[in-house]
Each structure stands twice: as structure tokens, then as C-alpha cells.
Design a protein around this motif. Structure first.
Motif, short mmCIF file in Angstrom:
data_model
loop_
_atom_site.label_atom_id
_atom_site.label_comp_id
_atom_site.label_asym_id
_atom_site.label_seq_id
_atom_site.Cartn_x
_atom_site.Cartn_y
_atom_site.Cartn_z
N LEU A 95 -7.29 51.75 -3.62
CA LEU A 95 -8.16 51.16 -4.43
C LEU A 95 -7.23 50.88 -5.87
N GLN A 96 -7.56 49.68 -6.43
CA GLN A 96 -7.42 49.44 -7.95
C GLN A 96 -8.21 48.93 -8.54
N GLU A 97 -8.29 49.02 -9.75
CA GLU A 97 -9.60 48.67 -10.65
C GLU A 97 -9.23 48.15 -12.14
N TYR A 98 -9.74 47.11 -12.53
CA TYR A 98 -9.23 46.32 -13.53
C TYR A 98 -10.62 46.13 -14.37
N ASN A 143 -3.12 42.04 0.80
CA ASN A 143 -4.43 42.02 1.64
C ASN A 143 -5.25 42.66 1.19
N VAL A 144 -6.12 41.86 0.29
CA VAL A 144 -7.25 42.48 -0.48
C VAL A 144 -8.61 42.23 0.59
N LEU A 145 -9.28 43.46 0.96
CA LEU A 145 -10.19 43.47 1.79
C LEU A 145 -11.78 43.27 1.13
N ASN A 146 -11.66 43.69 -0.33
CA ASN A 146 -13.03 43.54 -0.90
C ASN A 146 -12.76 43.72 -2.19
N ILE A 147 -13.72 43.08 -3.01
CA ILE A 147 -13.75 43.18 -4.51
C ILE A 147 -15.24 43.03 -5.02
N THR A 148 -15.51 44.24 -5.61
CA THR A 148 -16.85 44.53 -6.14
C THR A 148 -16.66 44.17 -7.43
N VAL A 149 -17.90 44.03 -8.24
CA VAL A 149 -17.85 43.99 -9.62
C VAL A 149 -18.96 44.87 -10.41
N ARG A 150 -18.87 45.93 -11.34
CA ARG A 150 -19.70 46.48 -11.95
C ARG A 150 -19.62 46.22 -13.39
N TYR A 151 -20.67 46.49 -13.98
CA TYR A 151 -20.83 46.39 -15.69
C TYR A 151 -20.67 47.76 -16.09
N VAL A 152 -19.65 47.88 -17.31
CA VAL A 152 -19.25 49.00 -17.94
C VAL A 152 -19.58 48.79 -19.34
N PRO A 153 -20.53 49.29 -19.89
CA PRO A 153 -20.82 49.26 -21.37
C PRO A 153 -19.75 49.75 -22.15
N TYR A 159 -11.74 53.55 -21.17
CA TYR A 159 -11.33 52.39 -20.64
C TYR A 159 -12.24 51.27 -20.90
N ALA A 160 -13.15 51.50 -21.80
CA ALA A 160 -14.07 50.05 -22.16
C ALA A 160 -14.17 50.27 -23.67
N LYS A 161 -13.28 49.56 -24.22
CA LYS A 161 -13.43 49.48 -25.72
C LYS A 161 -14.56 48.38 -26.34
N GLU A 162 -14.84 47.74 -25.14
CA GLU A 162 -16.06 46.84 -25.38
C GLU A 162 -16.77 46.57 -23.91
N ASP A 163 -17.89 45.77 -24.07
CA ASP A 163 -18.42 45.88 -22.72
C ASP A 163 -17.55 45.03 -21.76
N MET A 164 -17.54 45.72 -20.54
CA MET A 164 -16.55 45.00 -19.48
C MET A 164 -17.35 44.83 -18.33
N PHE A 165 -16.73 43.73 -17.45
CA PHE A 165 -16.97 44.13 -16.13
C PHE A 165 -15.72 44.45 -15.23
N ALA A 166 -15.85 45.58 -14.48
CA ALA A 166 -14.90 46.21 -13.56
C ALA A 166 -14.86 45.63 -12.34
N LEU A 167 -13.61 45.34 -11.98
CA LEU A 167 -13.35 44.71 -10.66
C LEU A 167 -12.60 45.73 -9.78
N VAL A 168 -13.41 46.30 -8.66
CA VAL A 168 -12.76 47.23 -7.99
C VAL A 168 -12.25 46.41 -6.51
N PHE A 169 -10.90 46.77 -6.41
CA PHE A 169 -10.15 46.16 -5.36
C PHE A 169 -10.18 47.03 -4.19
N LEU A 170 -10.28 46.76 -2.91
CA LEU A 170 -10.08 47.69 -1.57
C LEU A 170 -8.72 46.84 -1.14
N ILE A 171 -7.68 47.34 -0.94
CA ILE A 171 -6.42 46.92 -0.61
C ILE A 171 -5.91 47.51 0.73
N ASN A 172 -5.51 46.66 1.66
CA ASN A 172 -4.94 47.23 2.89
C ASN A 172 -3.25 47.06 2.50
N GLN A 173 -2.60 48.10 2.71
CA GLN A 173 -1.04 47.72 2.62
C GLN A 173 -0.15 48.86 3.42
#
Length: 467
Positions: free
Chosen positions: A333-336, A360-370, A379-393
Motif C-alpha cells: 500500500l501507498q497513500e497520498y 502495477n497499480v491494482l486499485n485506487i480508492t479515495v476517502r475524505y479526510v477533514p 497528515y491533514a493540515k486542510e481538508d484532503m482527499f486520501a488516495l489509497v493505492f494497492l500496488i503489486n511489485q
């Protein structure tokens, strides 16, 4: 019905160890380390004795829960690993106060099964429910509830055993600095013992799916989701299928409805694990597999489709099909985090990075982080969207280097947009990137030395970034 859950659900993969029990590894399987000993924590006195022995023999200690952080956060070379999963009692439930007290090795599943008969629910947790409370606090998790912030919001207080074996009461009014350091502190300040967690009501949700243009997502989210008080939970996913790469996306909104909870609050078990596992596995190896999985999601999450379910069941989704045990490769996993309004720009530039790579990105989900800056490593100095990557390597050094180069490019992009990244995953980011993403990094490590001058509590994560 085939359901693709959040990429973070991958964390339910079973922890693997080498045939040598003292060669530790986390679920990412990229950081094998030989440790001195693994001890299961069961009683407070036993943990105190362990700390006293470590002090006398000048030994290091790492604290572990389910070990789903992926960068050596729960172990250290030649250290004693304190396994907290057996320190897991539910101490009390106060239904009128909507409060539960649990030992830190208890899992969210333990909590859900305990509070479900009281028609109560957890405020914030990861979508999966097998993580320990202490581990979740240590990474200050966030979830899919848009009305509550990260986990630190719902932690009222806890007891902490420091490096000298002394037990401290920690809250927003007592040892307040430790409250901000331990939540999101990656087990570096002591052993979390028992925790007071604030709860909310279990309710019935109507889940509704909508397909939208990714460029419209910020306005849609602010005007149609966040502005609607009935919508309490929300998640979205953007396509990684070659036919619709980072263009198509769908959202699921969970709106509170006035229905009889008793008809929906039986806790559900997972179905169709083998079928879903096979279908999702195709996407690891074939582009047509990714296209197929996205097609199946289009059928499962049709625009306007509605279902009803309890809040507790929303927070225990299907995840077992993501277990993976590749011999030469692994899922990580990686998350931005990016500011809400910059989501379309981030996606456009991300597409350029990924189309020129072999990631090889398998999935990206998006969440709201206030916005929430209570934890020192927030990790959220302002309202953010978090993109969670599932990666095969691959697990070979060459493959690790290839993934690291791309990850650092994505982090630079997030930082350029005043975003950040999440710390629980493999240690691809540089020290400079950590300092930019977390401006209080140096202060954090300074306080670590203040509270633990002998550096009794350590981890591979700490060793990588402390200097």
C-alpha cells in the motif's frame, strides 16, 4: 455479487514469518529482520518486568499488534518484540456514556461484537476490522465516516507504560503532550495499555451509488455530499483499468434513514471469497484482467442502485479475497493526501507519471479526510482527499528500487500541491520528503529523545528517519 473493497483491505493478508521464527516480517514481506525474541504481553506486571529486564541488559523493544504496517514499524534488529495481541480484554462498556474501555491488543472486531447488542458503533476506524486498537492509534487511522476526523478524535484517554515501567494517565488534560505524540507515534513512546474510546449510535444506512466525472468530484463532494447532513459515510474509487485509466470513477454514499435497526443489525459474514479472489487475482497479471474487474464493478455498483444495511456492517466489509501469497511478488500500500480542490489536477499529473512507468497499480480508492492537526505527526493540515493505492511489485531489490523511484515522484507531486503522504507503509520516501510532509518531524524526534533518552522503544522505521 462481486465486491471490490478498499485497497487498504489488503492489510488483512496473514502475517508471514520465515521458517526461523525470529526472522520477522510484516505483510509487505519486504523488510525481513532477525530479532532477539518475541514475547506475548498478557498482564501489566509482566510487561513491567520485561521493561525492567530490557533496562538492566540494555535491550531494545519493539511493539507489535497485527503487524500490518509495511515498513518495519513493529520490529528492529536484535530487539525484543512485544506482541500485544494477547493483551486484549474488553474491560467495560458504558452504554449511556457511549464509551468503551479496552486493552490495546483487542481488535475492532472484538469491539464491534461487544457493542453491537447495545446498538452502538465505532466512530472512526480503518475499513477492515482486524487491526488492534493500539496499532490503529499508533498510525492515527482515518476512515470512511465524513463527520468524524482521524482516530485521535474519538480517543478520550489511555494509560501508557513508559520506558521506566511507570504507568501514566494520558488525555487532553493530563500528560497532554504525550496524547499528541502517542496517537500517530508509531509505538515509540511506550506501551499503550487500556484505552477509553468514544462511540456513536448504530443506525441504518441507505447506500446509493453514483458514477461521476473525476473533474467534477470536488464540487460534487462539497455540494452534494458534505452539505447533506443525512450522508454520514462516503467512499469512492477511480479506475485503474487500461480502458478507462484514471478517468471513470464511482462513489457510494451512505445516508442515514429512519428504519428499524433490529432488521439490519445482525453482523454479516463474508461470502464468495474464492470467486472474488480468483477474479481479482487476474488483475495482478493481465491488463484484460483489470478491464474485467472494472466491468464487474460497473455491474455491481450500478448508478442509482440502493441497499440498506447497518453502520456496523458498513464497517466490516468483505476483504478476505485480497489475501495474497506470491512467491516472487507482493502487494503493498501507498497513500497520498491532496487538498480537495486539487484532486483533478493531481489525477491528471498522476496519469502522466503512471503511464510512463511499469508500476502495477491494482486499485485506487479515495476517502475524505477533514483537517485535523491535533497529532504531532498530522497528515491533514486542510481538508484532503486520501488516495489509497494497492500496488503489486516484485520482492527483488531491483523491483523495490523501481517502485521506490515512482513512489517518490508521486510524493513530490503531492507535496507540490501542499499535500502529504501516509507513514505506515514501506519506507520509500526520503527524509527530506518526510520533513516537508510533516513539518513537526524534527520536533517529534526531539520529544522522543526527551521521553525515551535511552531509546528503549525502537523500530526499523525509527532507525530510517530519526537522524
Amino acid at each position: 455479487m462481486f465486491i471490490i473493497c478498499y485497497a487498504i483491505f489488503f492489510l488483512f493478508s496473514i502475517q508471514k514469518k520465515d521458517q526461523d521464527e525470529l526472522l520477522m516480517n510484516d505483510v509487505g514481506r519486504l523488510v525481513p529482520i532477525k530479532v532477539r525474541e518475541v514475547i506475548q504481553g498478557q498482564e501489566t506486571e509482566q510487561i513491567q518486568q520485561l521493561l525492567q529486564e530490557a533496562k538492566e541488559k540494555d535491550l531494545k523493544i519493539s511493539i507489535a499488534g497485527k503487524q500490518h504496517s509495511q515498513g518495519g514499524h513493529t520490529y528492529f534488529k536484535d530487539a525484543i518484540v512485544l506482541d500485544m495481541t494477547t493483551y486484549n480484554r474488553i474491560i467495560r462498556v458504558l452504554p449511556e456514556e457511549k464509551l468503551i474501555t479496552v486493552q490495546s491488543g483487542a481488535t475492532w472486531e472484538d469491539v464491534q461484537e461487544t457493542i453491537n447488542p447495545y446498538n452502538l458503533s465505532i466512530k472512526t476506524m480503518q475499513a477492515p476490522n482486524i487491526f488492534t486498537i493500539g496499532g490503529s492509534m499508533s498510525v492515527n487511522v482515518h476512515g470512511r465516516d465524513i463527520r468524524f476526523g482521524p482516530l485521535i478524535d474519538s480517543i478520550r484517554s489511555f494509560r501508557l507504560m513508559n520506558a521506566d515501567g511507570k504507568i501514566l494517565d494520558v488525555s487532553r488534560t493530563e500528560n497532554e503532550e504525550l496524547f499528541r505524540l502517542v496517537n500517530g507515534g508509531y509505538g515509540l513512546f511506550g506501551v499503550i495499555l487500556d484505552v477509553d474510546i468514544e462511540l456513536t449510535d448504530d443506525v441504518v444506512y441507505q447506500a446509493n451509488n453514483q458514477w461521476i466525472d473525476y473533474q467534477d468530484y470536488p464540487a460534487y463532494f462539497k455540494n452534494e455530499v458534505l452539505a447533506n447532513p443525512n450522508i454520514e459515510m462516503h467512499n469512492s474509487r477511480i479506475s485503474v483499468a487500461p480502458n478507462h485509466f484514471l478517468t471513470e470513477m464511482y462513489v457510494t454514499n451512505y445516508s442515514r434513514v429512519d428504519e428499524n435497526l433490529k432488521e439490519y443489525n445482525e453482523l454479516l459474514d463474508e461470502k464468495y471469497v474464492r470467486r472474488n479472489k480468483f477474479a481479482f487475482g487476474l488483475s495482478r497479471h493481465f491488463d484484460w484482467g483489470k478491464n474485467f474487474v472494472w466491468y464487474v464493478q460497473k455491474q455491481a455498483f450500478k448508478d442509482g442502485k440502493e441497499v440498506w444495511l447497518s453502520r456496523n456492517n458498513v464497517m466490516r466489509p468483505e476483504i478476505q479475497f485480497l489475501d495474497y501469497e506470491g512467491k516472487s511478488d507482493t502487494d503493498i500500500l501507498q497513500e497520498y493526501f491532496v487538498p480537495v480542490d486539487d484532486f483533478p489536477l493531481f489525477i491528471d499529473r498522476l496519469r502522466e507519471i503512471l503511464e510512463g512507468s511499469e508500476m502495477n497499480v491494482l486499485n485506487i480508492t479515495v476517502r475524505y479526510v477533514p483537517k485535523n492537526e491535533e497529532a504531532i505527526l498530522s497528515y491533514a493540515k486542510e481538508d484532503m482527499f486520501a488516495l489509497v493505492f494497492l500496488i503489486n511489485q516484485g520482492i527483488a531489490e531491483k523491483e523495490i528500487d523501481k517502485t521506490g523511484k515512482i513512489v517518490r515522484e508521486i510524493i513530490d507531486l503531492a507535496l507540490e500541491l501542499d499535500g502529504s503522504y501516509y507513514l505506515p507503509y514501506y519506507l520509500y520516501p526520503t527524509k527530506e520528503q518526510m520533513r516537508k510532509a510533516y513539518p513537526l518531524t524534527d520536533e517529534f524526534f526531539k520529544r522522543k529523545k526527551q521521553y525515551d533518552p535511552k531509546e528503549r522503544f525502537v523500530s526499523e522505521f525509527y532507525e530510517e528517519y530519526r537522524q
